[in-house]
Design a protein around this motif. Sequence first.
Motif, PDB file in Angstrom:
ATOM      1  N   ASN A 211     169.541  27.410  91.325  1.00  0.00           N
ATOM      2  CA  ASN A 211     169.724  28.694  92.006  1.00  0.00           C
ATOM      3  C   ASN A 211     168.499  29.118  92.837  1.00  0.00           C
ATOM      4  O   ASN A 211     168.570  30.087  93.583  1.00  0.00           O
ATOM      5  CB  ASN A 211     170.028  29.785  90.970  1.00  0.00           C
ATOM      6  N   LYS A 212     167.380  28.398  92.698  1.00  0.00           N
ATOM      7  CA  LYS A 212     166.185  28.748  93.479  1.00  0.00           C
ATOM      8  C   LYS A 212     166.459  28.560  94.972  1.00  0.00           C
ATOM      9  O   LYS A 212     167.131  27.629  95.390  1.00  0.00           O
ATOM     10  CB  LYS A 212     164.992  27.877  93.064  1.00  0.00           C
ATOM     11  N   LYS A 213     165.934  29.470  95.776  1.00  0.00           N
ATOM     12  CA  LYS A 213     166.181  29.435  97.217  1.00  0.00           C
ATOM     13  C   LYS A 213     165.608  28.196  97.875  1.00  0.00           C
ATOM     14  O   LYS A 213     166.109  27.731  98.902  1.00  0.00           O
ATOM     15  CB  LYS A 213     165.602  30.693  97.865  1.00  0.00           C
ATOM     16  N   SER A 214     164.559  27.631  97.301  1.00  0.00           N
ATOM     17  CA  SER A 214     163.915  26.466  97.901  1.00  0.00           C
ATOM     18  C   SER A 214     164.654  25.161  97.628  1.00  0.00           C
ATOM     19  O   SER A 214     164.340  24.136  98.236  1.00  0.00           O
ATOM     20  CB  SER A 214     162.478  26.347  97.376  1.00  0.00           C
ATOM     21  N   ILE A 215     165.607  25.171  96.711  1.00  0.00           N
ATOM     22  CA  ILE A 215     166.347  23.951  96.371  1.00  0.00           C
ATOM     23  C   ILE A 215     167.405  23.688  97.427  1.00  0.00           C
ATOM     24  O   ILE A 215     168.197  24.568  97.786  1.00  0.00           O
ATOM     25  CB  ILE A 215     166.995  24.080  94.978  1.00  0.00           C
ATOM     26  N   LYS A 216     167.444  22.468  97.942  1.00  0.00           N
ATOM     27  CA  LYS A 216     168.430  22.061  98.931  1.00  0.00           C
ATOM     28  C   LYS A 216     169.663  21.468  98.243  1.00  0.00           C
ATOM     29  O   LYS A 216     169.626  21.087  97.079  1.00  0.00           O
ATOM     30  CB  LYS A 216     167.825  21.037  99.895  1.00  0.00           C
ATOM     31  N   LEU A 217     170.726  21.362  98.999  1.00  0.00           N
ATOM     32  CA  LEU A 217     171.973  20.723  98.537  1.00  0.00           C
ATOM     33  C   LEU A 217     172.539  21.378  97.275  1.00  0.00           C
ATOM     34  O   LEU A 217     172.972  20.719  96.335  1.00  0.00           O
ATOM     35  CB  LEU A 217     171.750  19.231  98.280  1.00  0.00           C
ATOM     36  N   LYS A 218     172.533  22.699  97.231  1.00  0.00           N
ATOM     37  CA  LYS A 218     173.059  23.405  96.059  1.00  0.00           C
ATOM     38  C   LYS A 218     174.518  23.041  95.784  1.00  0.00           C
ATOM     39  O   LYS A 218     174.924  22.823  94.645  1.00  0.00           O
ATOM     40  CB  LYS A 218     172.933  24.921  96.255  1.00  0.00           C
ATOM     41  N   LYS A 219     175.324  22.991  96.843  1.00  0.00           N
ATOM     42  CA  LYS A 219     176.744  22.689  96.673  1.00  0.00           C
ATOM     43  C   LYS A 219     176.944  21.282  96.113  1.00  0.00           C
ATOM     44  O   LYS A 219     177.862  21.039  95.325  1.00  0.00           O
ATOM     45  CB  LYS A 219     177.479  22.851  97.993  1.00  0.00           C
ATOM     46  N   PHE A 220     176.068  20.363  96.534  1.00  0.00           N
ATOM     47  CA  PHE A 220     176.184  18.986  96.040  1.00  0.00           C
ATOM     48  C   PHE A 220     175.941  18.938  94.539  1.00  0.00           C
ATOM     49  O   PHE A 220     176.701  18.302  93.793  1.00  0.00           O
ATOM     50  CB  PHE A 220     175.178  18.089  96.765  1.00  0.00           C
TER      51      PHE A 220
ATOM     52  N   ARG B 113     176.183  21.360  92.333  1.00  0.00           N
ATOM     53  CA  ARG B 113     177.258  22.043  91.607  1.00  0.00           C
ATOM     54  C   ARG B 113     178.526  21.207  91.594  1.00  0.00           C
ATOM     55  O   ARG B 113     179.270  21.201  90.603  1.00  0.00           O
ATOM     56  CB  ARG B 113     177.523  23.412  92.238  1.00  0.00           C
ATOM     57  N   THR B 114     178.770  20.467  92.665  1.00  0.00           N
ATOM     58  CA  THR B 114     179.940  19.587  92.703  1.00  0.00           C
ATOM     59  C   THR B 114     179.805  18.474  91.673  1.00  0.00           C
ATOM     60  O   THR B 114     180.788  18.094  91.018  1.00  0.00           O
ATOM     61  CB  THR B 114     180.105  18.984  94.106  1.00  0.00           C
ATOM     62  N   CYS B 115     178.589  17.959  91.508  1.00  0.00           N
ATOM     63  CA  CYS B 115     178.360  16.924  90.490  1.00  0.00           C
ATOM     64  C   CYS B 115     178.681  17.454  89.100  1.00  0.00           C
ATOM     65  O   CYS B 115     179.299  16.761  88.273  1.00  0.00           O
ATOM     66  CB  CYS B 115     176.908  16.450  90.548  1.00  0.00           C
ATOM     67  N   LEU B 116     178.277  18.691  88.828  1.00  0.00           N
ATOM     68  CA  LEU B 116     178.551  19.287  87.523  1.00  0.00           C
ATOM     69  C   LEU B 116     180.049  19.503  87.323  1.00  0.00           C
ATOM     70  O   LEU B 116     180.588  19.260  86.236  1.00  0.00           O
ATOM     71  CB  LEU B 116     177.799  20.612  87.395  1.00  0.00           C
ATOM     72  N   VAL B 117     180.716  19.967  88.370  1.00  0.00           N
ATOM     73  CA  VAL B 117     182.165  20.171  88.276  1.00  0.00           C
ATOM     74  C   VAL B 117     182.877  18.855  88.035  1.00  0.00           C
ATOM     75  O   VAL B 117     183.865  18.769  87.295  1.00  0.00           O
ATOM     76  CB  VAL B 117     182.694  20.861  89.553  1.00  0.00           C
ATOM     77  N   THR B 118     182.365  17.775  88.630  1.00  0.00           N
ATOM     78  CA  THR B 118     182.970  16.453  88.444  1.00  0.00           C
ATOM     79  C   THR B 118     182.888  16.020  86.981  1.00  0.00           C
ATOM     80  O   THR B 118     183.840  15.464  86.425  1.00  0.00           O
ATOM     81  CB  THR B 118     182.266  15.418  89.330  1.00  0.00           C
ATOM     82  N   VAL B 119     181.745  16.291  86.342  1.00  0.00           N
ATOM     83  CA  VAL B 119     181.607  15.958  84.919  1.00  0.00           C
ATOM     84  C   VAL B 119     182.619  16.735  84.088  1.00  0.00           C
ATOM     85  O   VAL B 119     183.239  16.205  83.162  1.00  0.00           O
ATOM     86  CB  VAL B 119     180.167  16.254  84.447  1.00  0.00           C
ATOM     87  N   ILE B 120     182.797  18.015  84.441  1.00  0.00           N
ATOM     88  CA  ILE B 120     183.738  18.845  83.697  1.00  0.00           C
ATOM     89  C   ILE B 120     185.179  18.417  83.959  1.00  0.00           C
ATOM     90  O   ILE B 120     186.035  18.482  83.067  1.00  0.00           O
ATOM     91  CB  ILE B 120     183.538  20.329  84.081  1.00  0.00           C
ATOM     92  N   ALA B 121     185.457  17.963  85.186  1.00  0.00           N
ATOM     93  CA  ALA B 121     186.832  17.621  85.561  1.00  0.00           C
ATOM     94  C   ALA B 121     187.365  16.433  84.763  1.00  0.00           C
ATOM     95  O   ALA B 121     188.573  16.327  84.529  1.00  0.00           O
ATOM     96  CB  ALA B 121     186.906  17.328  87.061  1.00  0.00           C
ATOM     97  N   VAL B 122     186.484  15.523  84.364  1.00  0.00           N
ATOM     98  CA  VAL B 122     186.923  14.386  83.559  1.00  0.00           C
ATOM     99  C   VAL B 122     187.205  14.864  82.139  1.00  0.00           C
ATOM    100  O   VAL B 122     186.338  15.496  81.523  1.00  0.00           O
ATOM    101  CB  VAL B 122     185.845  13.277  83.537  1.00  0.00           C
TER     102      VAL B 122
END
Length: 507
Positions: free
Chosen positions: A296-305, A307-316
Motif C-alpha cells: 500500500n506504500k505510495k512508492s511501491i510500483k505495480l500494486k495491481k500486479f 494484488r492480482t498474484c494474491l488473488v490468484t493464490v486465493i482463486a485456486v
Amino acid sequence: MRQISSLEYLSMSKPMQLWYKFYTFILNIPFIIGRFFANIPKAVWRQLKKLGAWCTGVVDAVRYGNWKTRMSLLVWGFGSFAYRQIGRGIIYIVYEIIFILFISFFGAGYLSKLGSLGTVLQQRDDLGFILVQGDNSFEILLYSMLTLVVMLFTVVIMLKSLKDSYDNQLSYSVAMRSPTLKDDMGQLLNHKFHLTILALPSLSLAIFTIVPLLFMILVAFTNYNRNTLPPANLFTWVGFDNFASILTGQALGGTAQDASKWSYTFWYILGWTLEWALIATFSNLFLGMILALIINKKSIKLKKFWRTCLVTVIAVPQFISLLLVSKMLRDEGIINTLIGYMGIDPVKWLNSSTQLAKLVIILVNIWVGVPFTVLTCTGILMNIPDDLYEAAKIDGANPVKMFSKITLPYMMFVLGPSLITTFVGNINNFNIIFLLTGGQSGTMNSKLAMSAGDVDLLITWLYKLTVDSSQYDMASVLGILIFVVVAFFSLFVYSRIGSVKNEEDFQ
C-alpha cells in the motif's frame, strides 16, 4: 510487579510499557476468566425472566380464564372455535390428532425402551437359516430423542392454544370480536413479517443442526462403538464414564491402561491444537499486515500486479493447493529433486520428526492464509482517512508513531471479529493437517490412543475415531469438548475486543 501510577507508566520507555501491559494482562487472566463465568448466571437469569413473563400469561389463562379457555387444555383450539376463529381452531385440533396418532403408533414404543436401549439381540431361528431381528439400540435412541423433541414442541403448542383462547376471551369482552384468520395472515405479512421470514430457516436449523447435536450429546453417554454396533449388538448407557476416561484417565468404563491412554491423547492433542491455532492465526495476521503495508506504500510500483498474484493464490481451491504441496514435499517430490541437484540429501519433510512436520505445516499455512489477510488489510488501509496522517505529520509524528497510534488501532478495531473467526477456523482446520500429513509425522508415540497421530488436531482425531475406528462414543465426547473449547475462547475474546466494547467509536 506492583501497581504503578500513571506518572510512573508515562516515564517508562516504550519496550517497558509494552512489557508492563503484557505482564499485567497475564496476571489478570484469572480475574478476567472469573468475571466471565460470574456473568453467565446473570445472562441465564435474563433469559429465564423472559421465559417467566411468557409463563405468567399461561398461569393467568388458567387462573382467570372461563370454561371455554380451560377446555383448550384438553381439546386444543376449543377456545378458537368458541370465539369463531375457525381457521386457527382447525390447525390446533389437526395437530392434536396427528400428535396422538404419532405417540400411539410410533413414539411410545421407542420411549418404552429408552431406559435400556433394547434387550432383544438379533439371532437366527432354530434351523439357523432365517435371521430374526431384535432391538436396534441406534433406532431406539434416535427415535426416542425425536419423540421427546416433538413432545416438547407439542407442550409449547398446547400452552399457546390456551394462551390464544385467553387472549380471545379478553378481546371478545372488549371489542365483541376476536381476530380472524384473515387478521392473523395480515399480521404475518406486516408487523410480524420477521416471523414469516425466519420460520423456514429456524425449522431447517432445528432439523439439520440442533437434532443431530442432541443425538451426538446422547451418544456420548453410551458405549456405542465398533464392539457394540447395531443391529447385531446392543449398546447401553454408561453415564459419565467416557468423559471421565478422556478428562481424568479414571478407569470407569474400561481398563486403567485404556483410560489413561484416552486422557493422555486428549490433553496432548488439545495442547498442540491450541498452540497451532495461536501460531497460525497470529503469523498470518502480522505477516499479512506487513505485506499489506508494503504493497500500500505510495512508492511501491505495480500494486495491481501484486494484488492480482494474491488473488490468484486465493482463486485456486485450498484443497487442490494442499494436495499439490503434499506431492511436492514427498521423498521423491520436486523439492527434494531440486535440492538433490545441489548435492543435498533428500529431506523427509513430513514423516521424519514431529517438530519438522509441525514447522512445515505452519509454513504451508502461512503461504495459503496470508493472501486472505493481505487483501483484507489492504481494503482497511485504503479506507483510513488521509486527514489523520496529515494531522499527525503536522504534529511531528514519525512513521512508527503513526503506525502505532493510527494504523494499528484502526486495523485491529476492524479485524477483531475476523480474528475470532480465524482462530476458531484454525482450531477446526481439518484440511491442512489431514491433506498434508494425515495426522502422522512418521514418529510413533505408543502413549497415544488408537488412530491418533502426533500432529493430529482434535478435529482430525475426531474424524479418525468415527471413520476409521468406529468409536462413536468417544468421538461424541470429543465433539462436545471441542464445542466447549471453541465457545469459551470465542465468547471470552469477543467480550474483550474493542469492536464490541467501543462500537460507537468507529467512524
